[in-house]
Design a protein around this motif. Structure first.
Motif, PDB file in Angstrom:
ATOM      1  N   LEU A   1      80.764  31.418  -9.283  1.00 24.71           N
ATOM      2  CA  LEU A   1      80.869  30.379 -10.319  1.00 24.71           C
ATOM      3  C   LEU A   1      80.579  29.008  -9.727  1.00 24.71           C
ATOM      4  CD1 LEU A   1      84.214  31.542 -11.949  1.00 24.71           C
ATOM      5  CD2 LEU A   1      81.955  31.582 -13.035  1.00 24.71           C
ATOM      6  N   GLY A   2      79.874  28.185 -10.484  1.00 24.74           N
ATOM      7  CA  GLY A   2      79.680  26.789 -10.081  1.00 24.74           C
ATOM      8  C   GLY A   2      80.962  25.998 -10.309  1.00 24.74           C
ATOM      9  N   THR A   3      81.042  24.832  -9.682  1.00 28.35           N
ATOM     10  CA  THR A   3      82.229  23.972  -9.864  1.00 28.35           C
ATOM     11  C   THR A   3      82.075  23.149 -11.136  1.00 28.35           C
ATOM     12  OG1 THR A   3      82.562  23.838  -7.487  1.00 28.35           O
ATOM     13  CG2 THR A   3      83.583  22.101  -8.796  1.00 28.35           C
ATOM     14  N   PHE A   4      83.208  23.020 -11.848  1.00 30.12           N
ATOM     15  CA  PHE A   4      83.247  22.185 -13.061  1.00 30.12           C
ATOM     16  C   PHE A   4      83.909  20.850 -12.678  1.00 30.12           C
ATOM     17  CE2 PHE A   4      85.247  21.501 -17.472  1.00 30.12           C
ATOM     18  CZ  PHE A   4      84.121  20.834 -17.926  1.00 30.12           C
ATOM     19  N   TYR A   5      83.148  19.754 -12.807  1.00 34.62           N
ATOM     20  CA  TYR A   5      83.642  18.429 -12.439  1.00 34.62           C
ATOM     21  C   TYR A   5      83.969  17.606 -13.685  1.00 34.62           C
ATOM     22  CZ  TYR A   5      81.607  19.200  -7.786  1.00 34.62           C
ATOM     23  OH  TYR A   5      81.301  19.686  -6.548  1.00 34.62           O
ATOM     24  N   GLY A   6      85.135  17.013 -13.717  1.00 35.95           N
ATOM     25  CA  GLY A   6      85.447  15.978 -14.708  1.00 35.95           C
ATOM     26  C   GLY A   6      85.201  14.640 -14.041  1.00 35.95           C
ATOM     27  N   ILE A   7      84.299  13.851 -14.621  1.00 42.73           N
ATOM     28  CA  ILE A   7      83.910  12.596 -13.971  1.00 42.73           C
ATOM     29  C   ILE A   7      84.329  11.407 -14.843  1.00 42.73           C
ATOM     30  CG2 ILE A   7      81.961  11.228 -13.084  1.00 42.73           C
ATOM     31  CD1 ILE A   7      82.016  13.756 -11.589  1.00 42.73           C
ATOM     32  N   GLY A   8      85.161  10.547 -14.293  1.00 47.81           N
ATOM     33  CA  GLY A   8      85.486   9.297 -14.991  1.00 47.81           C
ATOM     34  C   GLY A   8      84.381   8.291 -14.739  1.00 47.81           C
TER      35      GLY A   8
ATOM     36  N   ALA B   1      76.479  23.937 -10.850  1.00 48.63           N
ATOM     37  CA  ALA B   1      77.571  22.952 -10.821  1.00 48.63           C
ATOM     38  C   ALA B   1      77.384  22.037 -12.028  1.00 48.63           C
ATOM     39  CB  ALA B   1      77.513  22.143  -9.533  1.00 48.63           C
ATOM     40  N   ALA B   2      78.457  21.848 -12.806  1.00 46.34           N
ATOM     41  CA  ALA B   2      78.354  21.086 -14.054  1.00 46.34           C
ATOM     42  C   ALA B   2      79.359  19.946 -14.063  1.00 46.34           C
ATOM     43  CB  ALA B   2      78.600  22.004 -15.249  1.00 46.34           C
ATOM     44  N   ALA B   3      78.906  18.769 -14.534  1.00 46.96           N
ATOM     45  CA  ALA B   3      79.808  17.617 -14.665  1.00 46.96           C
ATOM     46  C   ALA B   3      80.001  17.295 -16.136  1.00 46.96           C
ATOM     47  CB  ALA B   3      79.210  16.404 -13.957  1.00 46.96           C
ATOM     48  N   PHE B   4      81.231  16.957 -16.503  1.00 42.45           N
ATOM     49  CA  PHE B   4      81.493  16.449 -17.850  1.00 42.45           C
ATOM     50  C   PHE B   4      81.917  14.989 -17.717  1.00 42.45           C
ATOM     51  CE2 PHE B   4      84.163  15.539 -21.544  1.00 42.45           C
ATOM     52  CZ  PHE B   4      83.316  15.928 -22.570  1.00 42.45           C
ATOM     53  N   LEU B   5      81.189  14.101 -18.399  1.00 45.91           N
ATOM     54  CA  LEU B   5      81.439  12.656 -18.276  1.00 45.91           C
ATOM     55  C   LEU B   5      82.515  12.222 -19.257  1.00 45.91           C
ATOM     56  CD1 LEU B   5      77.708  11.458 -18.409  1.00 45.91           C
ATOM     57  CD2 LEU B   5      79.071  12.022 -16.373  1.00 45.91           C
ATOM     58  N   THR B   6      83.424  11.368 -18.795  1.00 40.23           N
ATOM     59  CA  THR B   6      84.382  10.800 -19.749  1.00 40.23           C
ATOM     60  C   THR B   6      84.504   9.308 -19.521  1.00 40.23           C
ATOM     61  OG1 THR B   6      86.358  11.009 -18.372  1.00 40.23           O
ATOM     62  CG2 THR B   6      85.798  12.896 -19.704  1.00 40.23           C
ATOM     63  N   LEU B   7      84.746   8.582 -20.621  1.00 45.49           N
ATOM     64  CA  LEU B   7      85.003   7.140 -20.532  1.00 45.49           C
ATOM     65  C   LEU B   7      86.270   6.918 -19.730  1.00 45.49           C
ATOM     66  CD1 LEU B   7      84.600   5.805 -24.190  1.00 45.49           C
ATOM     67  CD2 LEU B   7      83.190   5.223 -22.202  1.00 45.49           C
ATOM     68  N   GLY B   8      86.293   5.875 -18.942  1.00 45.14           N
ATOM     69  CA  GLY B   8      87.508   5.544 -18.197  1.00 45.14           C
ATOM     70  C   GLY B   8      87.856   6.637 -17.230  1.00 45.14           C
ATOM     71  N   ASP B   9      89.075   7.166 -17.372  1.00 47.96           N
ATOM     72  CA  ASP B   9      89.604   8.199 -16.489  1.00 47.96           C
ATOM     73  C   ASP B   9      89.693   9.538 -17.231  1.00 47.96           C
ATOM     74  OD1 ASP B   9      91.177   9.126 -14.100  1.00 47.96           O
ATOM     75  OD2 ASP B   9      92.661   9.433 -15.684  1.00 47.96           O
ATOM     76  N   PRO B  10      89.317  10.649 -16.570  1.00 47.95           N
ATOM     77  CA  PRO B  10      89.294  11.937 -17.282  1.00 47.95           C
ATOM     78  C   PRO B  10      90.675  12.466 -17.696  1.00 47.95           C
ATOM     79  CG  PRO B  10      88.084  12.076 -15.192  1.00 47.95           C
ATOM     80  CD  PRO B  10      88.785  10.764 -15.200  1.00 47.95           C
TER      81      PRO B  10
ATOM     82  N   PRO C   1      86.237  26.970 -10.280  1.00 46.66           N
ATOM     83  CA  PRO C   1      86.689  25.861  -9.426  1.00 46.66           C
ATOM     84  C   PRO C   1      86.536  24.533 -10.188  1.00 46.66           C
ATOM     85  CG  PRO C   1      84.863  27.106  -8.405  1.00 46.66           C
ATOM     86  CD  PRO C   1      84.958  27.541  -9.827  1.00 46.66           C
ATOM     87  N   VAL C   2      87.571  23.721 -10.128  1.00 44.98           N
ATOM     88  CA  VAL C   2      87.572  22.466 -10.892  1.00 44.98           C
ATOM     89  C   VAL C   2      87.833  21.288  -9.960  1.00 44.98           C
ATOM     90  CG1 VAL C   2      88.759  21.170 -12.728  1.00 44.98           C
ATOM     91  CG2 VAL C   2      88.440  23.639 -12.950  1.00 44.98           C
ATOM     92  N   GLU C   3      87.073  20.226 -10.140  1.00 47.30           N
ATOM     93  CA  GLU C   3      87.371  18.978  -9.428  1.00 47.30           C
ATOM     94  C   GLU C   3      87.343  17.838 -10.428  1.00 47.30           C
ATOM     95  OE1 GLU C   3      85.834  17.823  -5.709  1.00 47.30           O
ATOM     96  OE2 GLU C   3      85.540  19.907  -5.038  1.00 47.30           O
ATOM     97  N   VAL C   4      88.284  16.906 -10.258  1.00 43.18           N
ATOM     98  CA  VAL C   4      88.359  15.759 -11.161  1.00 43.18           C
ATOM     99  C   VAL C   4      88.172  14.487 -10.343  1.00 43.18           C
ATOM    100  CG1 VAL C   4      89.785  14.532 -12.835  1.00 43.18           C
ATOM    101  CG2 VAL C   4      89.930  17.022 -12.689  1.00 43.18           C
ATOM    102  N   VAL C   5      87.213  13.679 -10.770  1.00 39.91           N
ATOM    103  CA  VAL C   5      86.968  12.399 -10.090  1.00 39.91           C
ATOM    104  C   VAL C   5      87.551  11.305 -10.978  1.00 39.91           C
ATOM    105  CG1 VAL C   5      85.229  10.851  -9.139  1.00 39.91           C
ATOM    106  CG2 VAL C   5      84.854  13.336  -9.072  1.00 39.91           C
TER     107      VAL C   5
END
Ligand SMILES: C[S@@+](CC[C@H](N)C(=O)[O-])C[C@H]1O[C@@H](n2cnc3c(N)ncnc32)[C@H](O)[C@@H]1O
Length: 241
Positions: free
Chosen positions: A4-11, A95-104, A125-129
């Motif tokens: 599985l690719g990593t799922f990133y939440g990006i602020g 690997a996929a990023a989901f963009l969010t305004l401000g902080d995720p 696998p999940v990472e939050v920036v």
């Protein structure tokens, strides 16, 4: 077992493309696909507009349509549909990023989407920036502290009315009132009734084109302009003789 690719939440921060973290920019350069919440009809995505200068040339971008109503943003069905789309990519494995305004992790679609992704694929696998929140940016623009010493800060939503704001005014020294859009007049009435009308900071489109950061509820009454606005208020300061 499928990799599985990593799922990133990006602020992506409040609006200025220079207010993404170095890490957010690096991850955006590395991922295979970028997702963002888009307006149901226009497809417009504020988070995508902010992040656009940092995307890898040719990086595939997918906007997931939301109606931007309180019900839609929280709807499990909508998130399940969008999560399927994300999980398809992760299973490639991309690997996929989901963009969010401000902080995720602060009033964000990301947390609902993440829950739905994990229901479909618990091993992902999940990472939050983390990102700079709208209220941190508003305080910086207004040059006012959010809290000092042992003061308390309440972050409240006015999306459903002023009840949470009323409770927080009793309990906290400082408030960041987000999502006032439909109830801006009611929030102004309440703050004025508490004698706080002149002390409020109203921030609209903070750090974005057309930004307004000004003191007083009259500014909010005159300039309230859609979704991207908030109030900062420090009742604790006003009680000090
Ligand atoms: C769904 S919440 C997103 C909050 C975001 N995750 C954060 O960390 O600030 C949307 C609300 O954030 C606030 N907001 C986001 N960006 C803003 C900006 N640039 N200026 C003023 N308010 C903003 C508004 O209150 C808006 O209604």
């Amino acid at each position: 077992m499928t990799q599985l690719g990593t799922f990133y939440g990006i602020g992506v921060g409040p609006g200025d493309p220079e207010l993404l973290t170095v890490k957010a920019v690096r991850v955006l350069q590395e991922v295979d696909v970028v997702f963002a919440a888009g307006h149901e009809r226009s497809g417009r995505s504020a988070a995508l507009e902010i992040a656009r200068p940092h995307l890898r040339p040719g990086c595939p971008v997918v906007t997931l349509p939301f109606r931007h109503t309180f019900e839609d943003v929280r709807s499990r069905e909508v998130h399940r549909d969008h999560a399927r789309r994300v999980v398809d990519e992760l299973r490639r494995p991309a690997a996929a990023a989901f963009l969010t305004l401000g902080d995720p992790m602060t009033y964000s679609t990301f947390t609902y989407l993440l829950e739905a992704v994990r229901e479909l694929e618990p091993r992902v696998p999940v990472e939050v920036v983390p990102g700079i929140t709208s209220f941190a940016a508003a305080a910086a623009e207004a040059r006012v502290p959010l809290v000092e010493g042992d003061q308390t800060l309440a972050v409240v939503s006015a999306a459903r009315g002023t009840a949470a704001v009323e409770r927080a005014l009793e309990a906290a020294d400082s408030l960041a009132i987000l999502k006032p859009y439909r109830n801006t007049a009611e929030v102004c009435d309440l703050l004025e009734a508490r004698g706080l009308g002149g002390k409020v900071v109203f921030a609209s489109h903070c750090t974005r084109p057309g930004a307004l950061v000004a003191r007083g509820v009259c500014q909010a009454r005159t300039h309230a302009n859609g979704y991207m606005s908030l109030f900062l208020v420090r009742p604790g300061e006003d009680r000090t003789p």
